[in-house]
Design a protein around this motif. Sequence first.
Motif, short mmCIF file in Angstrom:
data_model
loop_
_atom_site.label_atom_id
_atom_site.label_comp_id
_atom_site.label_asym_id
_atom_site.label_seq_id
_atom_site.Cartn_x
_atom_site.Cartn_y
_atom_site.Cartn_z
N HIS A 1 0.74 -1.17 -0.06
CA HIS A 1 -0.03 -0.10 0.11
C HIS A 1 0.86 1.21 -0.15
O HIS A 1 0.55 2.08 -0.91
CB HIS A 1 -1.03 -0.03 1.25
CG HIS A 1 -1.63 1.03 1.21
ND1 HIS A 1 -1.66 2.06 2.12
CD2 HIS A 1 -2.93 1.44 0.69
CE1 HIS A 1 -2.58 3.03 2.08
NE2 HIS A 1 -3.52 2.52 0.96
N LEU B 1 2.32 1.71 -3.34
CA LEU B 1 1.42 1.83 -4.55
C LEU B 1 1.11 3.70 -4.42
O LEU B 1 1.35 4.53 -5.23
CB LEU B 1 0.02 1.58 -4.29
CG LEU B 1 -1.13 1.92 -5.16
CD1 LEU B 1 -0.72 1.85 -6.52
CD2 LEU B 1 -2.09 1.05 -4.58
N ARG B 2 1.15 3.99 -2.82
CA ARG B 2 1.11 5.54 -2.66
C ARG B 2 2.21 6.32 -3.09
O ARG B 2 2.05 7.39 -3.51
CB ARG B 2 0.59 5.77 -1.03
CG ARG B 2 -0.53 5.41 -0.86
CD ARG B 2 -0.60 5.58 0.64
NE ARG B 2 -0.51 6.61 1.38
CZ ARG B 2 0.17 6.88 2.40
NH1 ARG B 2 0.40 5.91 3.19
NH2 ARG B 2 0.32 8.15 2.87
N SER C 1 4.02 5.80 -5.61
CA SER C 1 4.30 5.58 -7.27
C SER C 1 3.32 6.73 -7.86
O SER C 1 3.41 6.81 -9.04
CB SER C 1 3.76 4.39 -7.65
OG SER C 1 2.28 4.21 -7.49
N HIS C 2 2.68 7.51 -7.14
CA HIS C 2 1.89 8.66 -7.84
C HIS C 2 0.80 7.89 -8.77
O HIS C 2 0.68 8.20 -9.91
CB HIS C 2 2.76 9.58 -8.52
CG HIS C 2 3.52 10.31 -7.75
ND1 HIS C 2 4.05 11.78 -8.03
CD2 HIS C 2 4.48 9.97 -6.66
CE1 HIS C 2 4.82 12.02 -7.10
NE2 HIS C 2 5.26 10.91 -6.37
N PRO C 3 -0.18 7.06 -8.11
CA PRO C 3 -1.01 6.34 -8.95
C PRO C 3 -1.80 6.91 -9.97
O PRO C 3 -2.14 6.43 -10.88
CB PRO C 3 -1.92 5.70 -7.77
CG PRO C 3 -1.61 6.54 -6.58
CD PRO C 3 -0.10 7.15 -6.48
N THR D 1 0.10 7.77 -13.13
CA THR D 1 0.47 6.45 -13.84
C THR D 1 -0.62 5.73 -14.29
O THR D 1 -0.69 5.28 -15.63
CB THR D 1 0.88 5.56 -12.46
OG1 THR D 1 2.25 6.22 -11.98
CG2 THR D 1 1.17 4.20 -12.95
N VAL D 2 -1.86 5.83 -13.70
CA VAL D 2 -3.07 5.02 -14.46
C VAL D 2 -3.53 5.92 -15.55
O VAL D 2 -3.89 5.40 -16.53
CB VAL D 2 -4.29 5.03 -13.36
CG1 VAL D 2 -5.51 4.71 -14.14
CG2 VAL D 2 -3.91 4.01 -12.17
N LEU E 1 3.02 0.85 -17.94
CA LEU E 1 2.66 0.79 -16.50
C LEU E 1 4.12 0.73 -15.64
O LEU E 1 4.25 1.42 -14.71
CB LEU E 1 1.76 -0.45 -16.23
CG LEU E 1 1.30 -0.51 -14.93
CD1 LEU E 1 0.61 0.58 -14.10
CD2 LEU E 1 0.56 -1.85 -14.73
N LEU F 1 5.36 3.56 -12.88
CA LEU F 1 5.46 3.18 -11.62
C LEU F 1 6.73 3.45 -11.35
O LEU F 1 7.08 4.13 -9.93
CB LEU F 1 5.14 1.76 -11.55
CG LEU F 1 3.57 1.38 -11.47
CD1 LEU F 1 3.50 -0.11 -11.40
CD2 LEU F 1 2.87 1.98 -10.33
#
Length: 283
Positions: free
Chosen positions: A13, A16-17, A19-21, A24-25, A53, A57
Amino acid sequence: MDAVARYSYSMLHALLRSSHPGPTVAVTLIALALSVGVGLEPWRITVVTLMILCNQLSIGLSNDWLDATRDRRNGRRDKPIASGEVSSSIVARTALSLAAASVALSLLLGPLAAIAHALFLASGWLYNVGLKSTTASVIPYIVGFGSLPAIVTLAADPPQLARAWALAAGALLGIAAHFSNVLPDLDGDSATGVRGLPHRLGVRPSGFVIAASLIAAPLTIVFGPGSEVTVVSFVGLTLTIVLAVTSVVLVIRNTMKRMLFRLSIAAALINVALLLLSAPQLS
């Protein structure tokens, strides 16, 4: 859930935070849509999507890793490394591993696509390494976003270079993305030692740069291919111009930076939609 499982979930978690989600998405979905739009084979679509992706990431994680010391110094409790939720070494290893994975995936698409992808990856890392604090801060965004259409078209068999209007549109959207992303936090960034081009120009000139790039991008997308302008394209172009003009008004009044940011994002999304509609004509 046992202790090991809880630790693993907490670490994932936090990664993920870090990684600048959001960005990224967004960039990954754009790459996926462009790949479908240009008619790549299913396996190539899959590789391009996974490659971008991993690329994004990696860039996002490297940003938090390289900023960790400054974030700790400035008490950024919203940052997982600074708050102690994950170690800097774990984030660094993950970022480097994902960068290597994206490069390996790019090689499956051929040397030309791999070179274009390397430009995209390198631009993001160079921004994080230090360019974001210089007058050249916008260049990684120009190179990165400008290379995205080329990555997709060069991934085809046979590879084809994206048309000039598509590369220009990507670069213009990159300029808008950089200035829009930085604008709401100009004062806070400057206080922590980050002084990129938007910080040096200030709020009002930066707002004009955003508006100009957001107007130039749809003009390039709509008229660049040389085909007949559709009703959808005309409506999208009109909406973008209205949003850009509204942004200029806010800049002149020097108020509501957050609203300017939201308007810029809305205009950028319309530009992306127009680019996706033009995907069959990218090469």
